[in-house]
Enzyme design. Structure first.
Site, PDB file in Angstrom:
ATOM      1  N   ASN A   7       0.882  -1.167   0.000  1.00 39.59           N
ATOM      2  CA  ASN A   7       0.000   0.000   0.000  1.00 39.59           C
ATOM      3  C   ASN A   7       0.925   1.224   0.000  1.00 39.59           C
ATOM      4  O   ASN A   7       1.502   1.569   1.027  1.00 39.59           O
ATOM      5  CB  ASN A   7      -0.883  -0.039   1.253  1.00 39.59           C
ATOM      6  CG  ASN A   7      -1.870   1.115   1.294  1.00 39.59           C
ATOM      7  OD1 ASN A   7      -1.839   2.012   0.450  1.00 39.59           O
ATOM      8  ND2 ASN A   7      -2.743   1.092   2.280  1.00 39.59           N
ATOM      9  N   ARG A  91      -2.452  -2.127  -3.562  1.00 38.11           N
ATOM     10  CA  ARG A  91      -3.698  -1.370  -3.420  1.00 38.11           C
ATOM     11  C   ARG A  91      -3.592  -0.144  -4.323  1.00 38.11           C
ATOM     12  O   ARG A  91      -2.606   0.577  -4.282  1.00 38.11           O
ATOM     13  CB  ARG A  91      -3.846  -0.914  -1.979  1.00 38.11           C
ATOM     14  CG  ARG A  91      -5.019   0.016  -1.811  1.00 38.11           C
ATOM     15  CD  ARG A  91      -4.894   0.809  -0.537  1.00 38.11           C
ATOM     16  NE  ARG A  91      -6.088   1.611  -0.358  1.00 38.11           N
ATOM     17  CZ  ARG A  91      -6.122   2.696   0.395  1.00 38.11           C
ATOM     18  NH1 ARG A  91      -5.048   3.116   1.014  1.00 38.11           N
ATOM     19  NH2 ARG A  91      -7.230   3.376   0.512  1.00 38.11           N
ATOM     20  N   HIS A 181     -12.683   2.730  -0.065  1.00 38.94           N
ATOM     21  CA  HIS A 181     -12.689   1.645   0.943  1.00 38.94           C
ATOM     22  C   HIS A 181     -13.418   0.409   0.403  1.00 38.94           C
ATOM     23  O   HIS A 181     -13.960  -0.385   1.182  1.00 38.94           O
ATOM     24  CB  HIS A 181     -13.420   2.057   2.242  1.00 38.94           C
ATOM     25  CG  HIS A 181     -12.799   3.180   2.996  1.00 38.94           C
ATOM     26  ND1 HIS A 181     -13.538   4.223   3.509  1.00 38.94           N
ATOM     27  CD2 HIS A 181     -11.513   3.422   3.350  1.00 38.94           C
ATOM     28  CE1 HIS A 181     -12.748   5.062   4.134  1.00 38.94           C
ATOM     29  NE2 HIS A 181     -11.505   4.607   4.051  1.00 38.94           N
ATOM     30  N   ARG A 242     -11.136  15.453   7.789  1.00 41.76           N
ATOM     31  CA  ARG A 242     -11.832  15.806   6.539  1.00 41.76           C
ATOM     32  C   ARG A 242     -13.251  16.259   6.865  1.00 41.76           C
ATOM     33  O   ARG A 242     -13.894  15.698   7.758  1.00 41.76           O
ATOM     34  CB  ARG A 242     -11.919  14.598   5.603  1.00 41.76           C
ATOM     35  CG  ARG A 242     -10.579  14.164   5.078  1.00 41.76           C
ATOM     36  CD  ARG A 242     -10.743  12.950   4.186  1.00 41.76           C
ATOM     37  NE  ARG A 242      -9.669  12.003   4.439  1.00 41.76           N
ATOM     38  CZ  ARG A 242      -9.682  10.735   4.075  1.00 41.76           C
ATOM     39  NH1 ARG A 242     -10.711  10.239   3.415  1.00 41.76           N
ATOM     40  NH2 ARG A 242      -8.671   9.953   4.353  1.00 41.76           N
ATOM     41  N   GLU A 384      -8.193  -5.524   4.729  1.00 42.84           N
ATOM     42  CA  GLU A 384      -8.040  -5.148   3.325  1.00 42.84           C
ATOM     43  C   GLU A 384      -6.851  -5.860   2.680  1.00 42.84           C
ATOM     44  O   GLU A 384      -6.890  -6.203   1.500  1.00 42.84           O
ATOM     45  CB  GLU A 384      -7.887  -3.622   3.218  1.00 42.84           C
ATOM     46  CG  GLU A 384      -9.184  -2.909   3.577  1.00 42.84           C
ATOM     47  CD  GLU A 384      -9.011  -1.428   3.889  1.00 42.84           C
ATOM     48  OE1 GLU A 384      -8.571  -1.111   5.008  1.00 42.84           O
ATOM     49  OE2 GLU A 384      -9.306  -0.600   3.025  1.00 42.84           O
TER      50      GLU A 384
END
Ligand code: ADP
Length: 399
Positions: A7, A91, A181, A242, A384
Site C-alpha cells: 500500500n 492497493r 474503501h 476531513r 483489506e
C-alpha cells in the site's frame, strides 16, 4: 503461496507478507518519510513487537530493497529466499470507470492507472510509481496485481453516482461518485453474509467503515448500490480531519472571506476540518473520547455529529434498499468504540435495531444486537490486505 501486499503513498510504503495456506500475516511494516532526512523502516514479525530503524530511503525503489532485505534477514526474516514470494498485490485507490475488478499488471494497466492520476493525484501517482519500483527490484517476471478501492462500487446505478451538475462535465472530466474503501466494504459485507447464513441475493446490509477516513455503504444482494464517499474521499460523514459533505457554497464563500487560494483549499478541507476542526482537540477518536471524559463540549459535539450522521445514513440506505437485515461496524473507530456504536444506533427500535449493551462491550465483539433485534448488528474487523492477497492469489493461480 506467499504474497507481498503493498500500500504505497507519496512518502510511505506499507507492506505485509501473507501466507495464503493459512491466510495469516507473516511479517508487516512500513517504510515512512521516504525522501526526507527522517526516513525509517518499521518491521514486525508475526507474534513479535515492531522495530523501527532509521535508514536512508530516498525513493520507493530503495524502500522495496529494504523490505526484501528485512524479509530474508537470517535473524529476523520470515523467508529464506525471495523466490518464496509468488506475487505482489498492490492497493490502488482510483480505478475510475476503467477497472471494475482486480487485474494483473501489464504495461497497459500501468498506463491506465497513470491516466487516472488527475482523479486521484495524491494516490494513483505514488501507487503507479510503486508498481514500477517493484518491477525494478523484483524483475519483470514477478507477477504483480492491482486491487482497486473503487471497483466494489462499480455496481452503483447512475442515479446514485451522478451529481446534479451539467452532464457534459461527467462526460468531459468523469465527475461522478466513485466511492472508496471498496476492499473493506467487500470483505466485511461478505463476512456478514456468511454470518447471516443467507443467500447473498436475499441480504440488505449497511457497512460502516469508520477510521481516519470513514465511509458508509448500502450493500443489497451482495452488491453496492450506494456509498457515502464520492468523487474523492472527502464526501460523506465527518472524518478525523476531513469535512465530509458540506454545502458546496461554503467553499467559495470561505475562499473569498479568508483569502484562501485554490491551491490551499484542498488541503484545508482534508486536514483542518472533521473532528479536528469542530473540536479543536484532535483528529483522533481516542483523544476525542478522552476530552469528552474531561467535559470538553466541542469534542462531544464532534462525536455527536458522527453518531447523528451514521444514524441518518442507516435510515436513508434502509429506504433505498427497501429494508435492512444487518449493520456492520468496522475499522479503527468502528471496531474499538463501543459507546459510539451504541449511541449511533440509539432510539432505533422502531427500525428493528436494538443493541445488546453487554455484548457490545465485550472484548472481541461480533454479534452485538439483542436477541429480539430484527436487524443483526456485527462488529467485523476489516482485513483489506487479505482481500488484496486473495485477489492476487486468484489471478496468479489462473495464469
Ligand atoms: P485509517 O483510516 O488510517 O486506516 P484506522 O482504521 O486505523 O485508520 O482508524 C483510526 C481511527 O480509529 C482513529 O480515530 C483512532 O483514534 C481510532 N482508534 C483506533 N484504535 C482505537 C481504540 N482502541 N479505541 C478508540 N479508537 C480507536
Amino acid at each position: 503461496m506467499k504474497i507481498l501486499v503493498i500500500n504505497a503513498g507519496s512518502s510511505s510504503l506499507k507492506y505485509q507478507l501473507i501466507d495464503m495456506d493459512t491466510e495469516k500475516m507473516m511479517a508487516k511494516g512500513i517504510c515512512d518519510r521516504i525522501g526526507t532526512e527522517e526516513s525509517f523502516i518499521k518491521y514486525q514479525k508475526a507474534g513479535e513487537s515492531a522495530k523501527k530503524t532509521p535508514r536512508a530511503i530516498p525513493n520507493h525503489v530503495q524502500a522495496f530493497r529494504l523490505v526484501t532485505q528485512a524479509l530474508v534477514d537470517p535473524k529476523k526474516g520470515v523467508i529464506s529466499d525471495l523466490s518464496e514470494i509468488s506475487a505482489v498485490g498492490h492497493r490502488v485507490v482510483q480505478g475510475g470507470a476503467i477497472f471494475d475488478h482486480s487485474v494483473l499488471v501489464t504495461d497497459e494497466v500501468i498506463r491506465q492507472i497513470q491516466s487516472l492520476i488527475p482523479l486521484a493525484p495524491l494516490h494513483n501517482k505514488p501507487e503507479a510509481d510503486a508498481i514500477l519500483a517493484c518491477r525494478e527490484v523484483f524483475g519483470k517476471k514477478m507477477p504483480q496485481c492491482v486491487v482497486f478501492d473503487t471497483s466494489f462500487h462499480a455496481t452503483m446505478p447512475e442515479k446514485a453516482y451522478l451529481y446534479a451538475i451539467p452532464y457534459e462535465y461527467y462526460e468531459k472530466y468523469k465527475i461522478r461518485r466513485y466511492g472508496f474503501h471498496g476492499t473493506s466494504h467487500r470483505y466485511v459485507s461478505g463476512k456478514a453474509i456468511e454470518l447471516l447464513g443467507k443467500k447473498a441475493e436475499d441480504t440488505r446490509i449497511v457497512t460502516c467503515h469508520l477510521g481516519n477516513g470513514s465511509s458508509i455503504s448500502a450493500v443489497k444482494g451482495g452488491k453496492i448500490i450506494d456509498t457515502s464517499m464520492g468523487f474523492t474521499p472527502l464526501e460523506g460523514v465527518i472524518m478525523g480531519s476531513r469535512c465530509g459533505a458540506v454545502d458546496p457554497a461554503i467553499i467559495p464563500f470561505l475562499m473569498e472571506k479568508e483569502g484562501i487560494p485554490v491551491s490551499e483549499m484542498g488541503s484545508w478541507m482534508n486536514k483542518k476540518c472533521g473532528f479536528l476542526g469542530v473540536s479543536g482537540v484532535s483528529s483522533d477518536m481516542r483523544e476525542i473520547t478522552a476530552a469528552i471524559g474531561k467535559g470538553n463540549d466541542r469534542a462531544r459535539l464532534a462525536y455527536d455529529i458522527l453518531c447523528y450522521q451514521i444514524k441518518k445514513y442507516i435510515g436513508s440506505y434502509t429506504a433505498a434498499m427497501g429494508g435492512l437485515d444487518c449493520i456492520v461496524f468496522t475499522a479503527g473507530i468502528g471496531e474499538n468504540t463501543p459507546r459510539l456504536r451504541e449511541d449511533s444506533l440509539s432510539d432505533m427500535e422502531f427500525f428493528g435495531i436494538k443493541v445488546d449493551k453487554a455484548k457490545n462491550n465485550e472484548k472481541n465483539p461480533c454479534l452485538i444486537s439483542a436477541d429480539d433485534s430484527r436487524v443483526k448488528v456485527f462488529v467485523i474487523p476489516t482485513n483489506e490486505e487479505l482481500v488484496i492477497a486473495c485477489d492476487t492469489d486468484e489471478i496468479v493461480s489462473s495464469l
